[in-house]
Design an enzyme around this catalytic site. Sequence first.
Site, PDB file in Angstrom:
ATOM      1  N   GLU A  56      34.145  31.753  46.942  1.00 41.46           N
ATOM      2  CA  GLU A  56      34.659  31.353  45.621  1.00 41.46           C
ATOM      3  C   GLU A  56      33.597  31.513  44.543  1.00 41.46           C
ATOM      4  OE1 GLU A  56      37.726  30.884  45.138  1.00 41.46           O
ATOM      5  OE2 GLU A  56      38.593  30.200  47.020  1.00 41.46           O
ATOM      6  N   GLU A  91      49.295  37.112  41.711  1.00 41.86           N
ATOM      7  CA  GLU A  91      49.470  38.364  42.483  1.00 41.86           C
ATOM      8  C   GLU A  91      50.705  39.172  42.071  1.00 41.86           C
ATOM      9  OE1 GLU A  91      48.868  35.368  43.849  1.00 41.86           O
ATOM     10  OE2 GLU A  91      46.783  35.614  44.483  1.00 41.86           O
ATOM     11  N   THR A 129      38.772  40.717  42.981  1.00 44.01           N
ATOM     12  CA  THR A 129      39.963  39.994  43.436  1.00 44.01           C
ATOM     13  C   THR A 129      40.302  38.807  42.536  1.00 44.01           C
ATOM     14  OG1 THR A 129      41.084  39.125  45.392  1.00 44.01           O
ATOM     15  CG2 THR A 129      38.786  38.473  45.088  1.00 44.01           C
TER      16      THR A 129
HETATM   17  C1  DMJ Z   1      42.334  34.017  43.493  1.00 42.81           C
HETATM   18  O1  DMJ Z   1      41.284  33.131  43.470  1.00 42.81           O
HETATM   19  C2  DMJ Z   1      41.940  35.333  44.070  1.00 42.81           C
HETATM   20  O2  DMJ Z   1      42.865  36.286  43.679  1.00 42.81           O
HETATM   21  C3  DMJ Z   1      41.831  35.308  45.578  1.00 42.81           C
HETATM   22  O3  DMJ Z   1      41.530  36.555  46.126  1.00 42.81           O
HETATM   23  C4  DMJ Z   1      43.120  34.817  46.195  1.00 42.81           C
HETATM   24  N1  DMJ Z   1      43.681  33.716  45.534  1.00 42.81           N
HETATM   25  C5  DMJ Z   1      43.488  33.354  44.189  1.00 42.81           C
HETATM   26  C6  DMJ Z   1      44.705  33.375  43.318  1.00 42.81           C
HETATM   27  O4  DMJ Z   1      45.886  33.170  43.923  1.00 42.81           O
END
Ligand code: DMJ
Length: 579
Positions: free
Chosen positions: A161, A472, A559
């Site tokens: 994180e 997403e 991500t």
């Molecule tokens: C985000 O913190 C990132 O996209 C992670 O890879 C997966 N989940 C959350 C959002 O849903």
Amino acid sequence: MSAPGHQQDGSGMAKAALPLRSRRRIKLALLLIAAVSLYTVFYLGHFPTSKDYGQFFSSGISKEGISGKQRNATLQARAEEVKMAFRRGYGQYLRHSYPRDELRPLSNESIDNFNGWGVTVVDSIDTMFLMGLTEEYEHARSHVATTDFQTCKGGVVPFFETIIRYLGGLLSAYHLTEDQTFLSAADHIGRELLPAFNTTWKLPSFSVDLVTRTPQWGWSGRTILLSEAASNQMEYKYLAHLTGHAEYFQKSDQVTRFLQKKLGGYGLWNTMWDAMSGLPSNAAWSIGALGDSAYEYLLKAYIMSGRTEKYLLEIYIKSMRGAVNRLVYLSRTRQLLYITEVVEKRPQGTMQHLSCFFPGLLALGDYLLQDSDFLPGEREKFRFAAEGLAYTCWILYADQITGLGPEEVRFHPYNGDDDYQSGRWVHHLDRWKAKGRKGLPPGLRKPPPLRGKTGKHKDYDYANAGYLLRPEAIETMYIMWRTTGDVVWRERAWKMFEAINTNTTVDGGAFASRSHVDIEEKLMRDESPSYFFAETLKYAYLACLEDDPLPLDQYVFNTEAHPLPIFSWTQEQRERFGV
Ligand code: DMJ
């Protein structure tokens, strides 16, 4: 030949010869044909033209029907609305929670769930910069300049994180602004996290003790979680490029080198690994929780560093093959395409909101790679999968009273009882091909939304009916639009934003997760995650811009939706890092 005395119409049909009942039947049949054609155009066939779409969804957007000027005005108004939403929600965070990590939007209390360094601020810098929010940006910049990214309560910080939210956020802020403050903070955090790699197999631990500089473990004991261990290449490699520190490159690269050797014959990794033995500790394959970004970073890291680490491309293609062949299924009645977790080779029938990044990833791969990167026929298969899965992600929003997408659903097994296996998409696709490709490919028929209907009709039940402000689905709508050029995806992104804006705003103006997407009652959860500002609102905003400030052939999003530029290693870096 017609009977004497009977008049003929233009089509040669003898009107008078037909009794009233037959004429009614014909009319009915014609109506039916018209209805079926409309249905085909809107749902089953390829996307409607922008014009049809504009009328059908009364979106007011139609490339052909509205002049460029009007379209620009509409898009600008939309962008302004997203910006206002950001200001409102972020303003509530600043008012009640700054400098803590996240706002609890119902109680107006705060939570320090990610080190207490003000994660909402750092995660949001690039979004506010892109939106041109000068005041918020200046404040965030001075926050970074004055924060001690060394000290935190308990002294232990989560590796993954901290990488995706803080390091990713700071690196993209640095790239966009060229302000050294961000790079210094990124370099500091990157260095402090390195002890995570001091494990038997050099795979990063769950967390790091910043005081003792040792790897630490989390809720899962001495277990390596696939997505958490394998999602740091983009951040560490870009940091290595900027600072010239070889260690950043090498430590991160050795994780994927290890995983390369462990890729199973099906092209998928188990989601949990024993940190001591270096062996899998479960038998689950997932493109959702615990798996997701491990696959995402293969393509993105390869592209970001100028396509130099060819082995990443190789694993990416193998794993996409595995995911599409093994994890994608058809639902029973609506024939919706979905991607599920497979445990001990048994498909679970579930689909998580988290997995909705996956069609976007496939579309991005299609957009960026060459024909020669795929096996014959594979590219088309991946395209079909991207389109069918992206449509399901949209339907999971459009089906609900709130227009929000649930956290997790369980589809009805293809053949009743527990028979999920018979819905394995790749088999249906092969049969469709073998029978001469008649009609649309399975999973691409695009049934209409069923708002207000029960699970029986929708073909799934809720495993978790909440909407957690996740990005997403809107991310995939955005990527589909940019990569295919089809405005229908942009319109869907806009519909998603409208639903979010309306149905997750609480008194005072903050945004909160919602407990159930398909009931009118506003049951909310006391949480407002930083990724909402970093990702959900960023993609919503970018989807309103005609001129793309972050073209996908020049940028890759980490991500957490932090854009990082595609770069080339210097010759000196190649030699010293061993690229
Ligand atoms: C985000 O913190 C990132 O996209 C992670 O890879 C997966 N989940 C959350 C959002 O849903």
